[in-house]
Design a protein around this motif. Structure first.
Motif, short mmCIF file in Angstrom:
data_model
loop_
_atom_site.label_atom_id
_atom_site.label_comp_id
_atom_site.label_asym_id
_atom_site.label_seq_id
_atom_site.Cartn_x
_atom_site.Cartn_y
_atom_site.Cartn_z
N ALA A 1 0.87 -1.18 0.00
CA ALA A 1 0.00 0.00 0.00
C ALA A 1 0.90 1.23 0.00
O ALA A 1 1.91 1.28 0.71
CB ALA A 1 -0.90 0.00 1.23
N ALA A 2 0.57 2.23 -0.83
CA ALA A 2 1.39 3.43 -0.94
C ALA A 2 0.49 4.65 -1.09
O ALA A 2 -0.72 4.54 -1.32
CB ALA A 2 2.34 3.32 -2.13
N GLY A 3 1.09 5.83 -0.95
CA GLY A 3 0.34 7.08 -1.08
C GLY A 3 -0.11 7.33 -2.50
O GLY A 3 0.30 6.66 -3.45
N SER A 4 -0.96 8.34 -2.65
CA SER A 4 -1.54 8.63 -3.96
C SER A 4 -0.51 9.12 -4.97
O SER A 4 -0.80 9.22 -6.17
CB SER A 4 -2.65 9.69 -3.81
OG SER A 4 -2.12 10.89 -3.24
N GLY A 5 0.70 9.44 -4.51
CA GLY A 5 1.76 9.85 -5.43
C GLY A 5 2.29 8.71 -6.28
O GLY A 5 3.03 8.93 -7.24
N TYR A 6 1.92 7.49 -5.94
CA TYR A 6 2.33 6.31 -6.69
C TYR A 6 1.10 5.68 -7.34
O TYR A 6 0.13 5.33 -6.66
CB TYR A 6 3.01 5.29 -5.77
CG TYR A 6 4.22 5.84 -5.07
CD1 TYR A 6 4.12 6.34 -3.78
CD2 TYR A 6 5.45 5.88 -5.70
CE1 TYR A 6 5.22 6.86 -3.13
CE2 TYR A 6 6.56 6.40 -5.06
CZ TYR A 6 6.45 6.90 -3.78
OH TYR A 6 7.54 7.42 -3.14
N LYS A 7 1.13 5.55 -8.64
CA LYS A 7 0.00 4.97 -9.35
C LYS A 7 -0.17 3.50 -8.96
O LYS A 7 0.81 2.80 -8.69
CB LYS A 7 0.22 5.07 -10.86
CG LYS A 7 0.25 6.49 -11.40
CD LYS A 7 0.48 6.48 -12.90
CE LYS A 7 0.55 7.88 -13.48
NZ LYS A 7 0.81 7.87 -14.93
N LEU A 8 -1.40 3.05 -8.96
CA LEU A 8 -1.65 1.63 -8.77
C LEU A 8 -1.00 0.87 -9.92
O LEU A 8 -1.13 1.26 -11.08
CB LEU A 8 -3.15 1.35 -8.71
CG LEU A 8 -3.90 1.94 -7.51
CD1 LEU A 8 -5.40 1.67 -7.64
CD2 LEU A 8 -3.38 1.39 -6.19
N GLY A 9 -0.28 -0.17 -9.60
CA GLY A 9 0.45 -0.93 -10.62
C GLY A 9 1.93 -0.61 -10.64
O GLY A 9 2.71 -1.30 -11.31
N THR A 10 2.35 0.44 -9.91
CA THR A 10 3.78 0.76 -9.82
C THR A 10 4.53 -0.40 -9.18
O THR A 10 4.09 -0.97 -8.18
CB THR A 10 3.99 2.03 -8.98
OG1 THR A 10 3.36 3.13 -9.63
CG2 THR A 10 5.47 2.34 -8.80
N VAL A 11 5.65 -0.77 -9.77
CA VAL A 11 6.46 -1.87 -9.26
C VAL A 11 7.56 -1.32 -8.35
O VAL A 11 8.21 -0.32 -8.68
CB VAL A 11 7.09 -2.68 -10.41
CG1 VAL A 11 8.03 -3.76 -9.87
CG2 VAL A 11 5.99 -3.31 -11.26
N ARG B 1 -4.14 1.30 -0.92
CA ARG B 1 -3.98 2.62 -0.33
C ARG B 1 -4.15 2.50 1.18
O ARG B 1 -4.46 1.43 1.71
CB ARG B 1 -5.03 3.59 -0.89
CG ARG B 1 -4.97 3.80 -2.39
CD ARG B 1 -3.66 4.40 -2.84
NE ARG B 1 -3.69 4.78 -4.25
CZ ARG B 1 -2.60 4.98 -4.98
NH1 ARG B 1 -1.41 4.82 -4.43
NH2 ARG B 1 -2.70 5.32 -6.24
N GLY B 2 -3.94 3.61 1.87
CA GLY B 2 -4.15 3.64 3.31
C GLY B 2 -4.29 5.07 3.78
O GLY B 2 -3.56 5.96 3.31
N ASP C 1 3.29 0.36 3.06
CA ASP C 1 2.81 -0.69 3.96
C ASP C 1 2.91 -2.01 3.20
O ASP C 1 2.27 -2.18 2.15
CB ASP C 1 1.36 -0.41 4.36
CG ASP C 1 1.07 -0.78 5.80
OD1 ASP C 1 -0.09 -0.62 6.23
OD2 ASP C 1 1.99 -1.26 6.49
N VAL C 2 3.72 -2.92 3.70
CA VAL C 2 3.98 -4.18 3.02
C VAL C 2 2.99 -5.24 3.53
O VAL C 2 2.86 -5.46 4.74
CB VAL C 2 5.43 -4.66 3.26
CG1 VAL C 2 5.68 -5.99 2.56
CG2 VAL C 2 6.41 -3.60 2.78
N TYR C 3 2.31 -5.90 2.61
CA TYR C 3 1.35 -6.93 2.99
C TYR C 3 2.09 -8.23 3.28
O TYR C 3 2.81 -8.76 2.43
CB TYR C 3 0.33 -7.15 1.87
CG TYR C 3 -0.85 -7.99 2.29
CD1 TYR C 3 -0.83 -9.37 2.11
CD2 TYR C 3 -1.98 -7.42 2.86
CE1 TYR C 3 -1.91 -10.16 2.49
CE2 TYR C 3 -3.06 -8.19 3.24
CZ TYR C 3 -3.02 -9.56 3.06
OH TYR C 3 -4.09 -10.33 3.45
N MET C 4 1.91 -8.74 4.52
CA MET C 4 2.55 -9.98 4.95
C MET C 4 1.50 -11.04 5.25
O MET C 4 0.31 -10.75 5.33
CB MET C 4 3.44 -9.72 6.16
CG MET C 4 4.59 -8.76 5.87
SD MET C 4 5.71 -8.53 7.28
CE MET C 4 6.88 -7.36 6.58
#
Length: 238
Positions: free
Chosen positions: A174-184, A204-205, A214-217
């Protein structure tokens, strides 16, 4: 009657007269002198950073020939007059190009990676972004899992990300809106985890800004054990 004494006058020969005068000799002499080269500096830089000079042409002195009329008295030079001069060889100027070496530094906007990790990785995500130059940022990373999202098991949104895809451990971030969904994002810290440390921004969060992820574990205990860390991240934007 007193007799007056007379003194005879002695006549000197020409040779004797010349011996009483210093001789003056004129000579025509030719000398060669060096013509120093000049150093020309060209600033070809386009930015700021550490200056680096590059010599693109070496300098070489020229030669000038000068003719004098000189006078000597008793082999000692008493006069020297230039009567002509000519350039035998023109000097070759030294040319130096001053360049600016671009220095990449860590900043909020990120820096360009020196080496692309995707070029040596074998995962499908790495192959997908192999031709993209990543930006490198240090992001503050935390961890989450399905049970920490505030959604009840069995509900429609349980385990589903903002992208619509189901969250996958060691793949979803999960990342802020400054990173597009799909960004690697490649995170070297997790290189020994499944998928080799390669993640996709899928979620997002509300508390996640552009300098956090936020890394999904897979489990709650993994999230607690990880805590929060500043990690170097290679970001591949499409």
């Amino acid at each position: 009657m007193q007799e007056l004494a007379t003194e005879e006058t002695k006549e000197l020969t020409t040779e004797e007269l010349l011996q009483n005068y210093d001789s003056i000799v004129e000579k025509i002499i030719t000398e060669q002198v060096s013509l120093p080269y000049e150093t020309i500096t060209k600033d070809v830089s386009t930015g700021t950073g550490t200056k680096q000079d590059k010599v693109v042409q070496n300098g070489e002195d020229g030669i000038k020939e000068i003719t004098y009329k000189a006078k000597y008295r008793n082999d000692e030079e008493i006069e020297k007059i230039e009567i002509s001069s000519k350039v035998i060889k023109e000097p070759v100027n030294k040319i130096v190009e001053v360049r600016t070496k671009q220095v990449t530094t860590r900043a909020q906007t990120g820096r360009t990676a020196g080496a692309n990790p995707a070029s040596t990785a074998t995962t499908s995500l790495a192959k997908k972004v192999e031709g993209i130059t990543p930006k490198v940022k240090t992001l503050n990373a935390s961890a989450y899992t399905a049970s920490t999202c505030g959604k009840a098991p069995g509900s429609a949104g349980y385990g589903r990300t903002a992208s619509g895809a189901m969250a996958s451990p060691w793949y979803t971030v999960a990342a802020g809106s400054g990173y597009k969904l799909g960004t690697v994002i490649y995170i070297p810290y997790f290189a020994n985890k499944p998928n080799g440390g390669w993640f996709v921004v899928q979620d997002r969060g509300g508390a996640i800004s552009n300098n956090k992820i936020d890394v999904y574990m897979g489990t709650y205990n993994e999230c607690i054990s990880f805590g929060r860390r500043n990690l170097e991240c290679y970001i591949y934007e499409f």
